[in-house]
Design a protein around this motif. Structure first.
Motif, PDB file in Angstrom:
ATOM      1  N   VAL A 297      51.949 -14.865  21.651  1.00 61.50           N
ATOM      2  CA  VAL A 297      51.370 -15.528  23.843  1.00 61.50           C
ATOM      3  C   VAL A 297      49.396 -14.777  23.802  1.00 61.50           C
ATOM      4  N   ILE A 298      49.014 -15.383  24.622  1.00 59.11           N
ATOM      5  CA  ILE A 298      47.623 -15.279  25.125  1.00 59.11           C
ATOM      6  C   ILE A 298      47.660 -15.073  26.538  1.00 59.11           C
ATOM      7  N   GLU A 299      46.517 -14.155  27.745  1.00 57.60           N
ATOM      8  CA  GLU A 299      46.610 -14.949  29.012  1.00 57.60           C
ATOM      9  C   GLU A 299      45.890 -16.135  29.101  1.00 57.60           C
ATOM     10  N   LEU A 300      45.807 -16.781  29.665  1.00 61.17           N
ATOM     11  CA  LEU A 300      44.371 -18.074  30.051  1.00 61.17           C
ATOM     12  C   LEU A 300      42.836 -17.444  30.373  1.00 61.17           C
ATOM     13  N   ALA A 301      42.896 -16.233  30.728  1.00 64.91           N
ATOM     14  CA  ALA A 301      41.543 -15.432  30.810  1.00 64.91           C
ATOM     15  C   ALA A 301      40.919 -15.180  29.212  1.00 64.91           C
TER      16      ALA A 301
ATOM     17  N   VAL B 229      52.243 -19.384  25.016  1.00 67.93           N
ATOM     18  CA  VAL B 229      52.520 -19.366  24.122  1.00 67.93           C
ATOM     19  C   VAL B 229      51.991 -20.240  22.603  1.00 67.93           C
ATOM     20  N   THR B 230      51.378 -19.381  21.860  1.00 70.43           N
ATOM     21  CA  THR B 230      50.481 -19.933  20.665  1.00 70.43           C
ATOM     22  C   THR B 230      51.391 -21.108  20.244  1.00 70.43           C
TER      23      THR B 230
ATOM     24  N   PRO C  66      58.697 -15.717  21.158  1.00 71.63           N
ATOM     25  CA  PRO C  66      58.634 -14.534  21.343  1.00 71.63           C
ATOM     26  C   PRO C  66      58.707 -13.986  22.864  1.00 71.63           C
ATOM     27  N   GLU C  67      60.246 -14.114  22.874  1.00 70.16           N
ATOM     28  CA  GLU C  67      61.463 -13.185  24.325  1.00 70.16           C
ATOM     29  C   GLU C  67      60.734 -12.099  25.369  1.00 70.16           C
ATOM     30  N   ALA C  68      59.421 -10.923  23.515  1.00 71.22           N
ATOM     31  CA  ALA C  68      59.426  -9.586  24.306  1.00 71.22           C
ATOM     32  C   ALA C  68      58.188  -9.897  25.240  1.00 71.22           C
TER      33      ALA C  68
ATOM     34  N   VAL D 218      56.435 -13.110  26.034  1.00 66.31           N
ATOM     35  CA  VAL D 218      56.655 -13.451  27.360  1.00 66.31           C
ATOM     36  C   VAL D 218      57.482 -12.709  28.860  1.00 66.31           C
ATOM     37  N   LEU D 219      58.415 -12.061  28.305  1.00 72.71           N
ATOM     38  CA  LEU D 219      58.798 -11.104  29.378  1.00 72.71           C
ATOM     39  C   LEU D 219      57.495 -10.168  29.802  1.00 72.71           C
ATOM     40  N   ALA D 220      57.273  -9.405  28.873  1.00 72.86           N
ATOM     41  CA  ALA D 220      55.934  -8.940  29.549  1.00 72.86           C
ATOM     42  C   ALA D 220      54.725  -9.605  29.901  1.00 72.86           C
ATOM     43  N   ALA D 221      54.524 -10.660  29.574  1.00 68.75           N
ATOM     44  CA  ALA D 221      53.514 -11.490  30.492  1.00 68.75           C
ATOM     45  C   ALA D 221      53.698 -11.638  31.924  1.00 68.75           C
ATOM     46  N   TYR D 222      55.045 -12.644  32.423  1.00 68.87           N
ATOM     47  CA  TYR D 222      55.528 -12.619  33.039  1.00 68.87           C
ATOM     48  C   TYR D 222      55.591 -11.451  33.841  1.00 68.87           C
ATOM     49  N   GLU D 223      55.785 -10.022  33.566  1.00 71.63           N
ATOM     50  CA  GLU D 223      55.851  -9.195  34.259  1.00 71.63           C
ATOM     51  C   GLU D 223      54.127  -8.573  34.575  1.00 71.63           C
ATOM     52  N   ARG D 224      53.629  -8.959  33.541  1.00 75.72           N
ATOM     53  CA  ARG D 224      51.662  -8.354  34.176  1.00 75.72           C
ATOM     54  C   ARG D 224      51.516  -9.451  35.109  1.00 75.72           C
ATOM     55  N   LEU D 225      52.613 -10.639  35.810  1.00 76.73           N
ATOM     56  CA  LEU D 225      52.048 -11.788  36.529  1.00 76.73           C
ATOM     57  C   LEU D 225      53.038 -11.127  37.599  1.00 76.73           C
ATOM     58  N   GLY D 226      53.604 -10.256  38.069  1.00 83.79           N
ATOM     59  CA  GLY D 226      53.715  -9.651  39.487  1.00 83.79           C
ATOM     60  C   GLY D 226      55.692  -9.399  38.805  1.00 83.79           C
TER      61      GLY D 226
END
Length: 97
Positions: A3-7, A40-41, A51-53, A55-63
């Motif tokens: 998983v990679i952040e767009l920025a 998701v790469t 990669p559920e964990a 993806v969830l971590a990235a989603y949580e970083r979005l708020g």
């Protein structure tokens, strides 16, 4: 990398993230206002797993609020062809489910 952040997407990573994410990252680098997001790469997809964990971590970083979830193809936005609209998009998605 799953998983990679767009920025965080760098020039030359189109094969890893696909055309849409690479294009959004280029707009971010130019200073355009682009909503935060992640992808998701292709490495993860190539292994046939979500990669559920991560993806969830990235989603949580979005708020954790409502988000748009878009399915895409790496060759969706080519210089000489477009396949836009042929994949699924889900709007106002909330929560880990």
């Amino acid at each position: 990398m799953d998983v990679i952040e767009l920025a965080a997407i760098e020039p030359g990573q189109r094969e890893l993230v696909g055309g849409k994410a690479a294009g959004l990252a280029a707009l971010i680098r130019l200073g355009e206002l682009v909503p935060e997001g992640f992808c998701v790469t292709t490495e993860s997809h190539g292994r046939g797993e979500v990669p559920e964990a991560d993806v969830l971590a990235a989603y949580e970083r979005l708020g954790g609020g409502p988000v748009a979830v878009r399915s895409s193809a790496t060759a969706e936005d080519l210089p000489d062809a477009s396949f836009a609209g042929q994949q699924d998009t889900f709007l106002a998605v909330e929560g880990p489910e």
